[in-house]
Design a protein around this motif. Structure first.
Motif, PDB file in Angstrom:
ATOM      1  N   ILE A 121       0.830  -1.204   0.000  1.00 13.26           N
ATOM      2  CA  ILE A 121       0.000   0.000   0.000  1.00 13.26           C
ATOM      3  C   ILE A 121       0.867   1.258   0.000  1.00 13.26           C
ATOM      4  CG2 ILE A 121      -1.718   1.333   1.292  1.00 13.26           C
ATOM      5  CD1 ILE A 121      -2.751  -1.350   2.422  1.00 13.26           C
ATOM      6  N   ALA A 122       1.876   1.285   0.878  1.00  8.01           N
ATOM      7  CA  ALA A 122       2.672   2.508   1.077  1.00  8.01           C
ATOM      8  C   ALA A 122       3.571   2.828  -0.113  1.00  8.01           C
ATOM      9  CB  ALA A 122       3.510   2.371   2.348  1.00  8.01           C
ATOM     10  N   ARG A 123       4.063   1.815  -0.848  1.00 10.78           N
ATOM     11  CA  ARG A 123       5.019   2.065  -1.927  1.00 10.78           C
ATOM     12  C   ARG A 123       4.389   2.003  -3.310  1.00 10.78           C
ATOM     13  NH1 ARG A 123      10.234   1.625  -0.190  1.00 10.78           N
ATOM     14  NH2 ARG A 123      10.629   2.904  -2.039  1.00 10.78           N
ATOM     15  N   TRP A 124       3.345   1.214  -3.492  1.00  9.51           N
ATOM     16  CA  TRP A 124       2.747   1.079  -4.823  1.00  9.51           C
ATOM     17  C   TRP A 124       1.309   1.576  -4.870  1.00  9.51           C
ATOM     18  CZ3 TRP A 124       6.356  -2.326  -2.930  1.00  9.51           C
ATOM     19  CH2 TRP A 124       7.474  -2.560  -3.724  1.00  9.51           C
ATOM     20  N   GLY A 125       0.853   2.239  -3.812  1.00  9.90           N
ATOM     21  CA  GLY A 125      -0.523   2.714  -3.755  1.00  9.90           C
ATOM     22  C   GLY A 125      -0.721   4.039  -4.451  1.00  9.90           C
ATOM     23  N   GLY A 126      -1.950   4.566  -4.337  1.00  8.75           N
ATOM     24  CA  GLY A 126      -2.296   5.831  -4.971  1.00  8.75           C
ATOM     25  C   GLY A 126      -2.283   6.980  -3.976  1.00  8.75           C
ATOM     26  N   ALA A 127      -3.269   7.877  -4.123  1.00 17.14           N
ATOM     27  CA  ALA A 127      -3.342   9.059  -3.272  1.00 17.14           C
ATOM     28  C   ALA A 127      -3.525   8.667  -1.807  1.00 17.14           C
ATOM     29  CB  ALA A 127      -4.498   9.951  -3.731  1.00 17.14           C
ATOM     30  N   ARG A 128      -2.879   9.431  -0.923  1.00 16.56           N
ATOM     31  CA  ARG A 128      -2.969   9.237   0.532  1.00 16.56           C
ATOM     32  C   ARG A 128      -2.546   7.821   0.941  1.00 16.56           C
ATOM     33  NH1 ARG A 128      -5.352  12.845   3.482  1.00 16.56           N
ATOM     34  NH2 ARG A 128      -6.078  11.304   5.014  1.00 16.56           N
ATOM     35  N   LYS A 129      -1.571   7.273   0.236  1.00 18.34           N
ATOM     36  CA  LYS A 129      -1.164   5.898   0.500  1.00 18.34           C
ATOM     37  C   LYS A 129      -0.453   5.744   1.840  1.00 18.34           C
ATOM     38  CE  LYS A 129       2.926   6.574  -2.429  1.00 18.34           C
ATOM     39  NZ  LYS A 129       3.601   6.150  -3.674  1.00 18.34           N
ATOM     40  N   THR A 161      -8.891   2.073  -1.027  1.00 15.84           N
ATOM     41  CA  THR A 161      -8.850   3.216  -1.938  1.00 15.84           C
ATOM     42  C   THR A 161      -7.423   3.518  -2.364  1.00 15.84           C
ATOM     43  OG1 THR A 161     -10.802   4.130  -0.817  1.00 15.84           O
ATOM     44  CG2 THR A 161      -9.552   5.621  -2.239  1.00 15.84           C
ATOM     45  N   ALA A 162      -6.470   3.388  -1.435  1.00 17.65           N
ATOM     46  CA  ALA A 162      -5.079   3.718  -1.725  1.00 17.65           C
ATOM     47  C   ALA A 162      -4.310   2.569  -2.361  1.00 17.65           C
ATOM     48  CB  ALA A 162      -4.372   4.156  -0.440  1.00 17.65           C
ATOM     49  N   ALA A 163      -4.705   1.330  -2.109  1.00 19.23           N
ATOM     50  CA  ALA A 163      -3.923   0.172  -2.543  1.00 19.23           C
ATOM     51  C   ALA A 163      -3.915   0.044  -4.065  1.00 19.23           C
ATOM     52  CB  ALA A 163      -4.491  -1.103  -1.922  1.00 19.23           C
ATOM     53  N   PRO A 164      -2.836  -0.546  -4.628  1.00 19.21           N
ATOM     54  CA  PRO A 164      -2.873  -0.885  -6.057  1.00 19.21           C
ATOM     55  C   PRO A 164      -3.922  -1.971  -6.299  1.00 19.21           C
ATOM     56  CG  PRO A 164      -0.989  -1.914  -4.998  1.00 19.21           C
ATOM     57  CD  PRO A 164      -1.600  -0.996  -3.982  1.00 19.21           C
ATOM     58  N   THR A 165      -4.250  -2.184  -7.565  1.00 16.54           N
ATOM     59  CA  THR A 165      -5.322  -3.136  -7.895  1.00 16.54           C
ATOM     60  C   THR A 165      -5.088  -4.505  -7.282  1.00 16.54           C
ATOM     61  OG1 THR A 165      -5.851  -1.994  -9.968  1.00 16.54           O
ATOM     62  CG2 THR A 165      -6.493  -4.309  -9.791  1.00 16.54           C
ATOM     63  N   VAL A 166      -3.891  -5.067  -7.459  1.00 14.35           N
ATOM     64  CA  VAL A 166      -3.635  -6.412  -6.934  1.00 14.35           C
ATOM     65  C   VAL A 166      -3.633  -6.414  -5.405  1.00 14.35           C
ATOM     66  CG1 VAL A 166      -2.416  -7.217  -8.974  1.00 14.35           C
ATOM     67  CG2 VAL A 166      -1.131  -6.099  -7.154  1.00 14.35           C
ATOM     68  N   GLY A 167      -3.240  -5.300  -4.787  1.00 17.80           N
ATOM     69  CA  GLY A 167      -3.303  -5.198  -3.331  1.00 17.80           C
ATOM     70  C   GLY A 167      -4.738  -5.261  -2.839  1.00 17.80           C
ATOM     71  N   SER A 168      -5.639  -4.571  -3.539  1.00 15.98           N
ATOM     72  CA  SER A 168      -7.056  -4.607  -3.160  1.00 15.98           C
ATOM     73  C   SER A 168      -7.646  -5.991  -3.359  1.00 15.98           C
ATOM     74  CB  SER A 168      -7.846  -3.581  -3.997  1.00 15.98           C
ATOM     75  OG  SER A 168      -7.494  -2.263  -3.657  1.00 15.98           O
TER      76      SER A 168
END
Length: 515
Positions: free
Chosen positions: A159-167, A246-253
């Motif tokens: 989440i923290a390195r490959w996420g989106g906004a407010r990750k 919301t912040a996670a990349p697709t595969v993370g979600s």
């Protein structure tokens, strides 16, 4: 069989270490990034093949029996053992985890999320897979805790390195919530182990709480239940989930919804129901009450997000829908009946398939439009996916109706059985209270249908505008999504395949280890 189960748990860890090493010259392909992504697909593919072989070799005539067991002394002073095994409860979750992780690795090979080097991404993905598989395979309380915690760090970094906004904020919220819940859970696990003299989950389940006083069971259920409820997530301990999704990349979600949430509800079934039955009996009405509040709350939150002008994020909406769906799982467990617990386990698998597919699809929509904001997507008349990317629109509509529990698809059976379990709860539980819970949960299914159909109307329908066509479903997306679609249909049409595995094991679990 013993080798296969050990292989499934250990190989992802070995693969994670190998991912951090330089690729051999003959396997680099066009570059080191492609080589490590291909390595991730290979390792997760090997684990999936081993999981399918394990399922094929499983004795389906005796699904209540622990199979493929390994039992080796590890810490003799505490009677902690490396004890692995599977039955009809854990086998479907094991296969689901292997499948979803492979599909995520395959998807990432073609669509790597933006962020640092793929090397660390693949290593974290494999560590996450190993921890999750171990959670469903271990039969020792302390090993269960270690596996349960093993997934937190890789998911935090994904989440923290490959996420989106407010990750960063979302990743910290995820780790703090789950760590605090885990500390309390560890105290409960230690209480059970020290009071009973063993951490062996099979021996404790067979004892069925006879070696623990009622007060010890109540304290243990409260402590362990808090940790499991955070991971599930149960209202009101759910607030980390929408931000993380919301912040996670697709595969993370996909992995967070499809696999990690199942670890909490699995703990309720594997640990609390058979080991602390008196404590569960005390807390069952409260668990059911929190569950139905979560069902209604999650549905109302989704209705608020899908309303025009609310600036609702589609990923956030799917996250809140998970709060409601997992409420049905908790309601089935709270009924403490074979019908309800079977429904909970079925709903677990169905949610993993359907919500995993939904997050894949929402990620694809976000990639094409550059946003998951519903108001931006739908504009004045609707996003018109049916006209601009018909295959993508059709798949999104399919996943939406599967999520709302359409008969004939996987989402229907788990929720129906959970409601049936509440209709006639276990002896000693208040039937009027559970009938009330059942009625509220049934109303929640109507709310689920309302917001899911609104999503389909706003995203898939609408007037065709003078805008360029969107790229429709690509070949690699078909490859990643088709198994989820097929299994959603198969589980909906032939639920007996899954229930035939879980029911004997559940019957034995609730009977105190007696078949």
């Amino acid at each position: 069989m013993q080798f296969l189960l050990a292989f499934i748990v250990v190989v992802p860890l070995i693969g994670a270490v190998a991912a951090l090493l330089p690729a051999p010259p003959g396997l680099k392909g066009t570059g080191p990034d492609q080589a490590v992504l291909r390595h991730g697909v290979t390792v997760t593919g090997a684990v999936l093949v081993a999981a399918i072989a394990l399922a094929a070799g499983f004795d389906h005539d005796h699904p209540s029996k622990m199979q493929a067991t390994t039992d080796i002394s590890w810490i003799p002073a505490l009677d902690v053992r490396i004890h692995l095994g599977i039955d009809g409860i854990s086998l479907p979750l094991l296969v689901l985890t292997a499948l979803l992780t492979f599909l995520c690795a395959l998807y990432s090979y073609f669509k790597m999320p933006e962020g640092p080097s793929p090397r660390a991404f693949v290593a974290l993905l494999l560590v996450l897979e190993s921890g999750t598989l171990a959670t469903f395979a271990v039969l020792d309380l302390l090993l269960f805790f270690l596996a349960f915690e093993m997934v937190l760090i890789p998911m935090y970094f994904l989440i923290a390195r490959w996420g989106g906004a407010r990750k960063q904020a979302a990743a910290w919220k995820f780790i703090l919530y789950t760590l605090l819940g885990s500390v309390v859970m560890l105290l409960g696990l230690l209480l059970i182990g020290l009071k009973s003299g063993t951490f062996d989950m099979v021996a404790l389940a067979t004892d069925n709480g006879r070696g623990l006083t009622s007060s010890v069971q109540v304290i243990a259920v409260l402590a362990i239940g808090i940790g499991l409820a955070v991971k599930t997530p149960m209202w009101p301990l759910h607030s980390w989930l929408p931000d993380a999704h919301t912040a996670a990349p697709t595969v993370g979600s996909v992995l967070l919804a499809g696999v990690l949430l199942k670890m909490g509800t699995y703990g309720f079934v594997r640990i609390l129901l058979p080991i602390t039955p008196d404590g569960m009996h005390t807390f069952a009405p409260y668990l059911a009450a929190f569950a139905v509040v979560g069902i209604i709350y999650g549905s109302l939150a989704c209705l608020a997000l899908v309303r025009p002008g609310s600036k609702g994020d589609l990923k956030r909406l799917i996250a809140y829908s998970s709060v409601g769906h997992m409420g049905f799982v908790l309601l089935g467990i709270a009924s403490m009946t074979p019908t309800g617990v079977n429904g909970a386990l079925f709903a677990n698998i169905a949610h993993g398939l359907i919500t995993g597919l939904l997050f894949f699809l929402v990620g694809a929509v976000k990639d094409r439009y550059g946003t998951a904001d519903l108001d931006t997507l739908s504009g004045v008349t609707g996003a018109a996916l049916y006209g601009r990317a018909p295959r993508l629109g059709g798949l999104l509509a399919f996943a939406a109706v599967a999520s709302l529990g359409l008969p004939g698809l996987a989402g229907f059976w788990g929720e129906m059985l959970a409601l049936f379990g509440s209709f006639d709860p276990a002896d000693g539980l208040s039937r009027p209270a559970f009938l009330t819970f059942m009625s509220i949960a049934a109303f929640g299914t109507l709310l689920t249908a309302a917001y899911m159909l609104m999503v389909v109307r706003r995203v898939c329908m609408g007037e065709k505008r003078e805008e360029p066509q969107l790229a429709d479903v690509q070949t690699y997306e078909f490859a990643a999504w088709t198994p989820l679609v097929a299994l959603t249909v198969l589980a909906g049409l032939w639920p007996a395949v899954l229930l035939g595995l879980t029911d004997p094991a559940v019957q034995k679990l609730l009977a105190g280890g007696k078949s």
